[in-house]
Design an enzyme around this catalytic site. Structure first.
Site, mmCIF file in Angstrom:
data_model
loop_
_atom_site.group_PDB
_atom_site.id
_atom_site.type_symbol
_atom_site.label_atom_id
_atom_site.label_comp_id
_atom_site.label_asym_id
_atom_site.label_seq_id
_atom_site.Cartn_x
_atom_site.Cartn_y
_atom_site.Cartn_z
ATOM 1 N N ASN A 11 4.278 -24.914 24.272
ATOM 2 C CA ASN A 11 5.101 -25.092 23.083
ATOM 3 C C ASN A 11 4.943 -23.825 22.246
ATOM 4 O OD1 ASN A 11 6.222 -25.808 20.642
ATOM 5 N ND2 ASN A 11 4.742 -27.417 20.158
ATOM 6 N N LYS A 13 6.405 -23.031 19.563
ATOM 7 C CA LYS A 13 6.600 -23.278 18.126
ATOM 8 C C LYS A 13 7.532 -22.223 17.518
ATOM 9 C CE LYS A 13 2.268 -25.751 18.047
ATOM 10 N NZ LYS A 13 1.127 -26.236 17.293
ATOM 11 N N HIS A 97 6.526 -34.362 17.538
ATOM 12 C CA HIS A 97 5.350 -33.514 17.365
ATOM 13 C C HIS A 97 4.757 -33.748 15.968
ATOM 14 C CE1 HIS A 97 2.841 -29.978 16.894
ATOM 15 N NE2 HIS A 97 2.822 -29.913 18.211
ATOM 16 N N GLU A 99 3.734 -31.828 13.799
ATOM 17 C CA GLU A 99 4.281 -30.945 12.754
ATOM 18 C C GLU A 99 5.627 -31.475 12.252
ATOM 19 O OE1 GLU A 99 3.793 -27.353 15.056
ATOM 20 O OE2 GLU A 99 1.633 -27.641 14.872
ATOM 21 N N GLU A 169 -1.836 -36.031 21.260
ATOM 22 C CA GLU A 169 -2.253 -34.839 20.528
ATOM 23 C C GLU A 169 -2.940 -35.242 19.223
ATOM 24 O OE1 GLU A 169 0.150 -31.176 21.806
ATOM 25 O OE2 GLU A 169 1.222 -32.108 20.162
ATOM 26 N N GLY A 175 -4.293 -26.599 16.764
ATOM 27 C CA GLY A 175 -4.387 -25.302 16.092
ATOM 28 C C GLY A 175 -5.695 -25.085 15.353
ATOM 29 N N SER A 215 -5.592 -27.567 20.944
ATOM 30 C CA SER A 215 -6.558 -26.504 21.264
ATOM 31 C C SER A 215 -6.959 -26.471 22.740
ATOM 32 C CB SER A 215 -7.791 -26.614 20.363
ATOM 33 O OG SER A 215 -7.414 -26.423 19.001
#
Ligand code: PGA
Length: 252
Positions: A11, A13, A97, A99, A169, A175, A215
């Site tokens: 991904n 992003k 996701h 985010e 996730e 991250g 990660s």
């Protein structure tokens, strides 16, 4: 023994301009020239999708989008529809996701609409779910995962459910450099698969690939992939460099 075909997904992003995206896509296709026993998918930003689609022609690397609208067309400023994506050769769409959930306030109902649209238009959804650190510390992990899974799969029938890819996730691992341990990830994946068996049936639960994301790096991919219910990885940061992504694709 795990019979599901591994999927390693990158991904990207909101990173990479078109030349950078094309260069990385070419490098990934070269790294995947002999990947016959696993799938690899790249999800570039929307602006680079068409160029990356060309770069992937003739390779087995699959193309993904980072989100997708729930209607084919219409007054939806800022959205990209499923037929627009299939038009340029997109196979998969990341949905839900963290985010999108946290920064853009996408809720389970919206994610459910997006997911049903992908299925209707022939895209494979990669549905992301995961708990926050606060959820985990308060013991709410499994309640949150169940709510997200049931919400996203509302009105999705078994024949459709079989086609989806699920990505666990944990938000606290994305991250941050903090990966869930292989045991923590396996525990969540096993829980999700049992839940799917109850919501659908054992066959559906056994056929759905459940990826781990958060990660994932060259130094933890091998141990993650030893776990019975981990069928691959959704990779952010480490997918932006060919050296690290190549090592992840070639997990042992
Ligand atoms: P990360 O991102 O690998 O950089 O933690 C994973 C993701 O957000 O899918």
């Amino acid at each position: 023994m795990n019979r599901r075909r591994p999927l390693l997904a990158g991904n990207w992003k909101m990173h990479l301009n078109i030349p950078q995206a094309v260069e990385l896509a070419h490098a990934v296709t070269a790294a995947c020239a002999d990947c016959t026993d696993r799938d690899v998918m790249l999800a570039p930003p929307f602006t680079a999708l068409a160029s990356v689609a060309l770069a992937l022609q003739g390779s087995s690397v699959l193309l993904g989008s980072q989100n997708v609208a729930w209607e084919a067309q219409g007054a939806f400023t800022g959205e990209i529809s499923p037929p627009m994506l299939t038009d340029i050769g997109v196979h998969m769409a990341i949905i839900g996701h963290s985010e999108r959930r946290q920064i853009f306030f996408e809720d389970d109902a919206m994610i459910n609409r997006r997911l049903r649209a992908t299925l209707e238009f022939g895209l494979i959804p990669v549905l992301c779910i995961g708990e926050t650190l606060q959820d985990r510390e308060s013991g709410a992990t499994f309640t949150v995962l169940e709510k997200q899974l049931r919400g996203a799969l509302q009105d999705v029938v078994p024949e459709q459910a079989e086609q989806i890819v699920l990505a666990y996730e944990p938000v606290w691992a994305i991250g941050t450099g903090k990966t869930a341990s292989a045991e923590q990830a396996q525990e969540a994946h096993h829980f999700l698969r049992s839940l799917l068996a109850g919501m659908y049936n054992k066959k559906v639960a056994e056929s759905i690939r459940v990826l781990y994301g958060g990660s994932v790096k060259p130094d933890n991919i091998d141990i993650l992939m030893t776990q019975a219910d981990i069928d691959g990885a959704l990779v952010g940061g480490a997918a932006l460099s060919i050296d690290s992504f190549k090592r992840i694709i070639r997990f042992q």
